[in-house]
Motif scaffolding. Structure first.
Motif, PDB file in Angstrom:
ATOM      1  N   TRP A   1       0.844  -1.181   0.000  1.00  0.00           N
ATOM      2  CA  TRP A   1       0.000   0.000   0.000  1.00  0.00           C
ATOM      3  C   TRP A   1       0.879   1.231   0.000  1.00  0.00           C
ATOM      4  CZ3 TRP A   1      -4.542   1.942  -0.878  1.00  0.00           C
ATOM      5  CH2 TRP A   1      -4.858   3.194  -0.383  1.00  0.00           C
ATOM      6  N   LYS A   2       0.542   2.152  -0.868  1.00  0.00           N
ATOM      7  CA  LYS A   2       1.290   3.395  -0.978  1.00  0.00           C
ATOM      8  C   LYS A   2       0.287   4.534  -0.785  1.00  0.00           C
ATOM      9  CE  LYS A   2       4.671   5.321  -4.097  1.00  0.00           C
ATOM     10  NZ  LYS A   2       5.087   5.412  -5.476  1.00  0.00           N
ATOM     11  N   GLU A   3       0.457   5.302   0.252  1.00  0.00           N
ATOM     12  CA  GLU A   3      -0.460   6.394   0.567  1.00  0.00           C
ATOM     13  C   GLU A   3      -0.367   7.492  -0.493  1.00  0.00           C
ATOM     14  OE1 GLU A   3      -3.444   7.915   2.805  1.00  0.00           O
ATOM     15  OE2 GLU A   3      -2.323   6.173   3.474  1.00  0.00           O
ATOM     16  N   TYR A   4      -1.506   8.048  -0.881  1.00  0.00           N
ATOM     17  CA  TYR A   4      -1.541   9.144  -1.856  1.00  0.00           C
ATOM     18  C   TYR A   4      -0.980  10.414  -1.220  1.00  0.00           C
ATOM     19  CZ  TYR A   4      -3.541  12.806  -4.835  1.00  0.00           C
ATOM     20  OH  TYR A   4      -3.728  13.905  -5.637  1.00  0.00           O
ATOM     21  N   GLN A   5      -0.014  11.008  -1.911  1.00  0.00           N
ATOM     22  CA  GLN A   5       0.606  12.261  -1.486  1.00  0.00           C
ATOM     23  C   GLN A   5       0.344  13.321  -2.558  1.00  0.00           C
ATOM     24  OE1 GLN A   5       2.173  12.542   1.519  1.00  0.00           O
ATOM     25  NE2 GLN A   5       1.639  10.394   1.862  1.00  0.00           N
ATOM     26  N   PRO A   6      -0.688  14.147  -2.404  1.00  0.00           N
ATOM     27  CA  PRO A   6      -1.062  15.089  -3.464  1.00  0.00           C
ATOM     28  C   PRO A   6       0.015  16.104  -3.849  1.00  0.00           C
ATOM     29  CG  PRO A   6      -2.514  15.308  -1.552  1.00  0.00           C
ATOM     30  CD  PRO A   6      -1.556  14.210  -1.258  1.00  0.00           C
ATOM     31  N   THR A   7       0.998  16.306  -2.970  1.00  0.00           N
ATOM     32  CA  THR A   7       2.057  17.277  -3.285  1.00  0.00           C
ATOM     33  C   THR A   7       3.331  16.612  -3.801  1.00  0.00           C
ATOM     34  OG1 THR A   7       2.782  17.271  -0.973  1.00  0.00           O
ATOM     35  CG2 THR A   7       1.188  18.974  -1.625  1.00  0.00           C
ATOM     36  N   SER A   8       3.299  15.287  -4.004  1.00  0.00           N
ATOM     37  CA  SER A   8       4.491  14.610  -4.533  1.00  0.00           C
ATOM     38  C   SER A   8       4.714  15.011  -5.988  1.00  0.00           C
ATOM     39  CB  SER A   8       4.336  13.091  -4.438  1.00  0.00           C
ATOM     40  OG  SER A   8       3.442  12.635  -5.434  1.00  0.00           O
ATOM     41  N   ALA A   9       5.922  14.836  -6.458  1.00  0.00           N
ATOM     42  CA  ALA A   9       6.246  15.176  -7.845  1.00  0.00           C
ATOM     43  C   ALA A   9       5.380  14.379  -8.821  1.00  0.00           C
ATOM     44  CB  ALA A   9       7.725  14.917  -8.117  1.00  0.00           C
ATOM     45  N   ARG A  10       5.173  13.088  -8.538  1.00  0.00           N
ATOM     46  CA  ARG A  10       4.347  12.256  -9.424  1.00  0.00           C
ATOM     47  C   ARG A  10       2.911  12.762  -9.472  1.00  0.00           C
ATOM     48  NH1 ARG A  10       5.655   5.973  -8.359  1.00  0.00           N
ATOM     49  NH2 ARG A  10       3.821   5.825  -9.659  1.00  0.00           N
ATOM     50  N   ALA A  11       2.371  13.143  -8.318  1.00  0.00           N
ATOM     51  CA  ALA A  11       0.995  13.645  -8.281  1.00  0.00           C
ATOM     52  C   ALA A  11       0.872  14.975  -9.017  1.00  0.00           C
ATOM     53  CB  ALA A  11       0.522  13.789  -6.840  1.00  0.00           C
ATOM     54  N   ILE A  12       1.836  15.834  -8.862  1.00  0.00           N
ATOM     55  CA  ILE A  12       1.793  17.139  -9.544  1.00  0.00           C
ATOM     56  C   ILE A  12       1.906  16.944 -11.057  1.00  0.00           C
ATOM     57  CG2 ILE A  12       3.027  19.320  -9.859  1.00  0.00           C
ATOM     58  CD1 ILE A  12       3.590  19.155  -6.765  1.00  0.00           C
ATOM     59  N   LEU A  13       2.816  16.076 -11.500  1.00  0.00           N
ATOM     60  CA  LEU A  13       2.912  15.775 -12.935  1.00  0.00           C
ATOM     61  C   LEU A  13       1.628  15.132 -13.450  1.00  0.00           C
ATOM     62  CD1 LEU A  13       6.587  14.507 -13.223  1.00  0.00           C
ATOM     63  CD2 LEU A  13       5.627  16.614 -14.179  1.00  0.00           C
TER      64      LEU A  13
END
Length: 171
Positions: A1-13
């Motif tokens: 399980w990997k918690e969603y991080q809305p400010t991570s680079a992947r999420a921003i991209l």
């Protein structure tokens, strides 16, 4: 399980991607490798992918029949329709748009899917997702089946995830 991080680079991209940001950010190469390895070593009659995070690995399932368990469409729609200001409405509107388009593409790779209510099923159909292959499995039990069970004091068993805010509030 990997918690969603809305400010991570992947999420921003992910803002520039048609796949929902949460799916992009929580996708695990390690999980993908584990799935590939399991499918290479063992024959499975069916694969059950629980919720959108696991359904995201559908492209790895090959010809094995797959079920998408607990398709969720009501929460993103509700966030969009109940947004209180313009900025939130735009952000949640983009999320809703991406979510429904992603589900429409993703569900083509599953033989069946389940939803928790007739309302969820109706929402899937209204967004253009095929009606056949959608099974409603309510999040409840038939209490008449448990009338003979005796208990000395009242008790409750709650099996829902506390990561989901309505479940947390319900308890």
């Amino acid at each position: 399980w990997k918690e969603y991080q809305p400010t991570s680079a992947r999420a921003i991209l992910g803002l520039l991607n048609p796949t929902p940001r949460a799916v992009i950010d929580t996708y695990s190469p390690e999980m993908a490798q584990q799935i590939r390895q399991a499918l290479a070593q063992t024959h499975f009659d069916v694969i059950i992918a629980s919720q959108i995070e696991m359904a995201a690995y559908q492209s790895l399932f090959g010809n094995c029949p797959a079920i998408f368990e607990e398709v969720e469409i009501g929460v993103p729609l509700e966030r969009y329709t109940q947004s209180s200001n313009v900025r939130a409405r735009l952000r949640n509107g983009l999320t809703w748009f991406k979510h429904q388009r992603y589900l429409s593409r993703l569900l083509r790779g599953f033989r069946q899917c389940t939803v928790a209510s007739e309302q969820e099923k109706r929402l899937l159909v209204e967004t253009g997702i095929r009606e056949e292959g959608i099974t409603v499995i309510p999040n409840c039990i038939d209490l008449t089946e448990y009338q003979s069970a005796s208990q000395k004091q009242p008790a409750i068993i709650f099996t829902g995830s506390f990561r989901y805010q309505p479940n947390y509030e319900a308890v």
